[in-house]
Design an enzyme around this catalytic site. Structure first.
Site, PDB file in Angstrom:
ATOM      1  N   TYR A 149       0.844  -1.205   0.000  1.00  0.00           N
ATOM      2  CA  TYR A 149       0.000   0.000   0.000  1.00  0.00           C
ATOM      3  C   TYR A 149       0.874   1.247   0.000  1.00  0.00           C
ATOM      4  O   TYR A 149       0.612   2.209  -0.715  1.00  0.00           O
ATOM      5  CB  TYR A 149      -0.908  -0.001   1.238  1.00  0.00           C
ATOM      6  CG  TYR A 149      -1.875   1.167   1.256  1.00  0.00           C
ATOM      7  CD1 TYR A 149      -3.141   1.041   0.682  1.00  0.00           C
ATOM      8  CD2 TYR A 149      -1.523   2.391   1.821  1.00  0.00           C
ATOM      9  CE1 TYR A 149      -4.023   2.105   0.676  1.00  0.00           C
ATOM     10  CE2 TYR A 149      -2.392   3.459   1.809  1.00  0.00           C
ATOM     11  CZ  TYR A 149      -3.646   3.319   1.246  1.00  0.00           C
ATOM     12  OH  TYR A 149      -4.521   4.375   1.236  1.00  0.00           O
ATOM     13  N   PHE A 169      -9.323  20.557 -23.395  1.00  0.00           N
ATOM     14  CA  PHE A 169      -9.805  19.192 -23.552  1.00  0.00           C
ATOM     15  C   PHE A 169     -11.072  19.107 -22.697  1.00  0.00           C
ATOM     16  O   PHE A 169     -11.221  19.873 -21.746  1.00  0.00           O
ATOM     17  CB  PHE A 169      -8.735  18.187 -23.087  1.00  0.00           C
ATOM     18  CG  PHE A 169      -9.145  16.764 -23.326  1.00  0.00           C
ATOM     19  CD1 PHE A 169      -9.198  16.263 -24.615  1.00  0.00           C
ATOM     20  CD2 PHE A 169      -9.522  15.941 -22.283  1.00  0.00           C
ATOM     21  CE1 PHE A 169      -9.608  14.957 -24.849  1.00  0.00           C
ATOM     22  CE2 PHE A 169      -9.932  14.641 -22.507  1.00  0.00           C
ATOM     23  CZ  PHE A 169      -9.979  14.147 -23.797  1.00  0.00           C
ATOM     24  N   THR A 170     -11.992  18.219 -23.050  1.00  0.00           N
ATOM     25  CA  THR A 170     -13.307  18.191 -22.367  1.00  0.00           C
ATOM     26  C   THR A 170     -13.143  18.190 -20.844  1.00  0.00           C
ATOM     27  O   THR A 170     -13.724  19.027 -20.142  1.00  0.00           O
ATOM     28  CB  THR A 170     -14.095  16.933 -22.770  1.00  0.00           C
ATOM     29  OG1 THR A 170     -13.241  15.792 -22.623  1.00  0.00           O
ATOM     30  CG2 THR A 170     -14.579  17.022 -24.212  1.00  0.00           C
ATOM     31  N   ASP A 201       0.189  19.396 -20.569  1.00  0.00           N
ATOM     32  CA  ASP A 201      -0.582  18.150 -20.675  1.00  0.00           C
ATOM     33  C   ASP A 201       0.154  17.241 -21.658  1.00  0.00           C
ATOM     34  O   ASP A 201       0.121  17.458 -22.870  1.00  0.00           O
ATOM     35  CB  ASP A 201      -2.002  18.442 -21.159  1.00  0.00           C
ATOM     36  CG  ASP A 201      -2.850  17.174 -21.285  1.00  0.00           C
ATOM     37  OD1 ASP A 201      -2.290  16.063 -21.291  1.00  0.00           O
ATOM     38  OD2 ASP A 201      -4.087  17.309 -21.399  1.00  0.00           O
ATOM     39  N   LYS A 204      -2.783   7.004 -23.215  1.00  0.00           N
ATOM     40  CA  LYS A 204      -2.555   7.361 -24.620  1.00  0.00           C
ATOM     41  C   LYS A 204      -1.147   6.914 -25.045  1.00  0.00           C
ATOM     42  O   LYS A 204      -0.921   5.744 -25.268  1.00  0.00           O
ATOM     43  CB  LYS A 204      -2.745   8.863 -24.824  1.00  0.00           C
ATOM     44  CG  LYS A 204      -3.921   9.474 -24.056  1.00  0.00           C
ATOM     45  CD  LYS A 204      -5.276   9.059 -24.599  1.00  0.00           C
ATOM     46  CE  LYS A 204      -6.433   9.474 -23.699  1.00  0.00           C
ATOM     47  NZ  LYS A 204      -6.629  10.901 -23.533  1.00  0.00           N
ATOM     48  N   ARG A 240     -16.970  14.779 -31.883  1.00  0.00           N
ATOM     49  CA  ARG A 240     -16.244  15.855 -31.212  1.00  0.00           C
ATOM     50  C   ARG A 240     -16.757  17.147 -31.843  1.00  0.00           C
ATOM     51  O   ARG A 240     -16.206  17.667 -32.785  1.00  0.00           O
ATOM     52  CB  ARG A 240     -14.729  15.718 -31.401  1.00  0.00           C
ATOM     53  CG  ARG A 240     -14.139  14.511 -30.707  1.00  0.00           C
ATOM     54  CD  ARG A 240     -13.749  14.743 -29.242  1.00  0.00           C
ATOM     55  NE  ARG A 240     -14.803  14.549 -28.272  1.00  0.00           N
ATOM     56  CZ  ARG A 240     -14.586  14.155 -27.017  1.00  0.00           C
ATOM     57  NH1 ARG A 240     -13.387  13.880 -26.600  1.00  0.00           N
ATOM     58  NH2 ARG A 240     -15.566  14.051 -26.162  1.00  0.00           N
ATOM     59  N   PHE A 279     -21.978  14.329 -23.617  1.00  0.00           N
ATOM     60  CA  PHE A 279     -21.680  13.399 -24.718  1.00  0.00           C
ATOM     61  C   PHE A 279     -21.525  11.970 -24.235  1.00  0.00           C
ATOM     62  O   PHE A 279     -21.702  11.034 -25.000  1.00  0.00           O
ATOM     63  CB  PHE A 279     -20.421  13.841 -25.476  1.00  0.00           C
ATOM     64  CG  PHE A 279     -19.159  13.872 -24.652  1.00  0.00           C
ATOM     65  CD1 PHE A 279     -18.819  15.012 -23.947  1.00  0.00           C
ATOM     66  CD2 PHE A 279     -18.320  12.767 -24.596  1.00  0.00           C
ATOM     67  CE1 PHE A 279     -17.660  15.046 -23.180  1.00  0.00           C
ATOM     68  CE2 PHE A 279     -17.153  12.792 -23.840  1.00  0.00           C
ATOM     69  CZ  PHE A 279     -16.833  13.933 -23.119  1.00  0.00           C
TER      70      PHE A 279
HETATM   71  C1  LIG Z   1      -7.353  11.665 -22.553  1.00  0.00           C
HETATM   72  C2  LIG Z   1      -6.850  12.972 -22.272  1.00  0.00           C
HETATM   73  C3  LIG Z   1      -7.036  13.576 -21.006  1.00  0.00           C
HETATM   74  C4  LIG Z   1      -7.808  12.887 -19.902  1.00  0.00           C
HETATM   75  O1  LIG Z   1      -7.205  11.711 -19.508  1.00  0.00           O
HETATM   76  P1  LIG Z   1      -8.054  10.456 -18.945  1.00  0.00           P
HETATM   77  O2  LIG Z   1      -7.015   9.443 -18.627  1.00  0.00           O
HETATM   78  O3  LIG Z   1      -8.989  10.026 -20.030  1.00  0.00           O
HETATM   79  O4  LIG Z   1      -8.786  10.920 -17.744  1.00  0.00           O
HETATM   80  C5  LIG Z   1      -6.505  14.830 -20.815  1.00  0.00           C
HETATM   81  N1  LIG Z   1      -5.849  15.475 -21.794  1.00  0.00           N
HETATM   82  C6  LIG Z   1      -5.669  14.929 -23.009  1.00  0.00           C
HETATM   83  C7  LIG Z   1      -4.920  15.688 -24.059  1.00  0.00           C
HETATM   84  C8  LIG Z   1      -6.164  13.684 -23.297  1.00  0.00           C
HETATM   85  O5  LIG Z   1      -5.982  13.167 -24.526  1.00  0.00           O
END
Ligand SMILES: *Cc1c(COP(=O)(O)O)cnc(C)c1O
Length: 482
Positions: free
Chosen positions: A79, A131-132, A222, A265, A388, A455
């Site tokens: 842990y 980003f969303t 990011d 990603k 999108r 969405f």
């Molecule tokens: C996917 C993504 C996020 C969010 O990440 P999650 O792991 O899906 O929560 C943030 N910024 C970018 C550019 C992304 O592609």
């Protein structure tokens, strides 16, 4: 890796071989029509059993390497003080150059913590593009997102190689207008997801950092799609052509105060992290980590994923890995251009994006053009894409007014190392068929509309009987089976 065939065509060739497979079936068109009807014309609500090629997203759907899988077997489930965490922290140090690593369960968890620490009610976050989830967390913290992209960013038929760049004059002006003390951070998103996976340049990042530093504002990076941005910078920017992908990433990080990423990603795992060299920022974020995520050595991730991420971060600096998605995207985009199908150009990092407004110019935007095209793509092919556009843009949080999206895109993600050339050619053929029959696509309307990130769970219906008619036209040409 691109190879030139004797007929002159350049094709991407995989620098790996398949070791484990997962079966996928192409459902007949009647089943597809029934499935999308049941899913409320929202591709998020489809089930895997009804999907042939899942191009919804590149998130958590990438093929892992043998070394990643092997690493999972030696995970240390402690842990606190897990050895797996120290391997991850070592990778972050080597790949990005940061001494502090804070694991989180996925990218949006990092965004949540950053908004909590840096965004005051009435404050601002400045971005090259939102980003969303990055926007949602800033707004939930009472802040406002300012997007300062250049003039070409929203041109879907462009030759601008760095549409992800931030506009420097707008950045300077925005800071002066709202006051530097009210800006929580300037956020640069690698391979800008929502405008078509478009990169920013090393030169732009350097200038953004200069301006932010001058005003004492932290630069947040990011890095979810960092290997693709680095790959495209290496390919497109003169000053980086001699650098390896690993060098490009390290050089970029010299301009960064706080880096965060979704490991789902580029790193081909599931999880996320925040990293920094700033002791004060580290402590501020660390205080909230156990409240929302978990102890500082797992942060809500399974230790197996922590191990796999430690390996994945190193592997993504290999040009064969960094290019594995981007090269297939480029081929996909080039083939669709040959067929006359309107797609976002130049090709970006994570997906091929159909420009739904040019694809179906007869549709009004308040009938959700990209959503309708995504539903039609599924009916015509069994391929799941993602809307999108306006559906992905929530209503104005203050007035409740519908906000029309800048772009209406149907995104066909290319999960890394997952699909093959014949899959891409199949997709090209069915998309070209749909484009020839585009007049048959009509609009959608909401039946159930959630208040935030609508969405994901929103349910819609076609404005008339077009979906069934489209399925009928498909059957007339290809038969009921395909
Ligand atoms: C996917 C993504 C996020 C969010 O990440 P999650 O792991 O899906 O929560 C943030 N910024 C970018 C550019 C992304 O592609």
């Amino acid at each position: 890796m691109f190879v030139r065939l004797s007929n002159g065509r350049q094709i991407p060739v995989e620098a790996h071989k398949v070791k484990i497979i997962q079966r996928t079936d192409l459902p007949p068109v009647d089943q597809r029509l029934a499935a999308i009807e049941q899913a409320g014309y929202n591709t998020f609500l489809l089930r895997t059993r009804d999907i042939f090629l899942d191009m919804l997203t590149d998130s958590g759907t990438n093929a892992m390497s043998d070394n990643q899988l092997a690493a999972m077997m030696v995970a240390d489930d402690a842990y606190a003080g897990s050895e797996s965490f120290y391997k991850l922290a070592d990778s972050v140090k080597d790949v990005f150059g940061f001494k502090h690593t804070l694991p989180v369960h996925q990218g949006r968890a990092a965004e949540h913590l950053l908004a909590k620490v840096f965004i005051k009610p009435g404050g601002y976050a400045i971005m090259n593009y939102h980003f969303t989830t990055s926007r949602a967390h800033v707004e939930l913290a009472g802040g406002t997102v300012l997007e300062l992209f250049g003039d070409e960013a929203l041109n879907t038929d462009s030759t601008d190689l760095f549409k992800g760049n931030m506009d420097l004059a707008k950045l300077q002006a925005a800071i002066e207008r709202v006051g530097a003390e009210n800006v929580g951070y300037v956020r640069m998103e690698a391979t800008t997801n929502l405008i078509g996976g478009q990169p920013f340049s090393m030169d732009n990042l350097r200038s953004v950092k200069e301006i932010a530093s001058k005003h004492g504002i932290p630069l947040v990076f990011d890095a979810s799609l960092i290997s693709e941005n680095a790959y495209l910078v290496h390919e497109r920017e003169a000053e980086c052509q001699e650098c390896s992908i690993a060098d490009v990433i390290l050089r970029m990080m010299e301009f960064v105060d706080i880096m965060y990423l979704s490991g789902r990603k580029s790193a081909a795992v599931r999880g996320g992290l925040i990293a920094t060299n700033n002791d004060e920022y580290y402590t501020q974020i660390l205080n909230w980590l156990p409240v929302y995520e978990g102890f500082a050595t797992y942060g809500g991730m399974s230790t197996k994923e922590v191990e796999a991420m430690a390996v994945g971060l190193r592997e993504m600096t290999d040009p064969m890995v960094a290019g594995s998605g981007a090269e297939f995207v480029r081929y996909f985009v080039e083939r669709l251009c040959e067929e006359g199908v309107p797609v976002v150009t130049p090709a970006g990092g994570l997906a091929c994006h159909i420009d739904a407004r040019r694809f179906a110019p007869h549709l009004p935007q308040n009938q959700y053009i990209a959503g309708a095209v995504a539903a039609a793509i599924y009916i015509a092919s069994g391929i799941r894409s993602m809307e999108r556009g306006t559906i992905s843009t929530d209503r104005d949080p203050h007035t409740g007014a519908e906000m029309m999206a800048d772009l209406e895109l149907a995104r066909l993600a290319v999960p890394r190392r997952t699909y093959t050339m014949s899959h891409i050619e199949y997709a090209v053929d069915r998309l070209a068929w749909l484009y020839r029959n585009r007049e048959m696509i009509h609009g959608l309307k909401f039946v159930q509309e959630p208040p935030v990130l609508r969405f994901f769970f929103g349910r819609l219906a076609p404005v008339d009987n077009w979906a069934a008619e489209l399925a009928g036209a498909f059957k007339a040409e290809y038969g009921a089976g395909m």
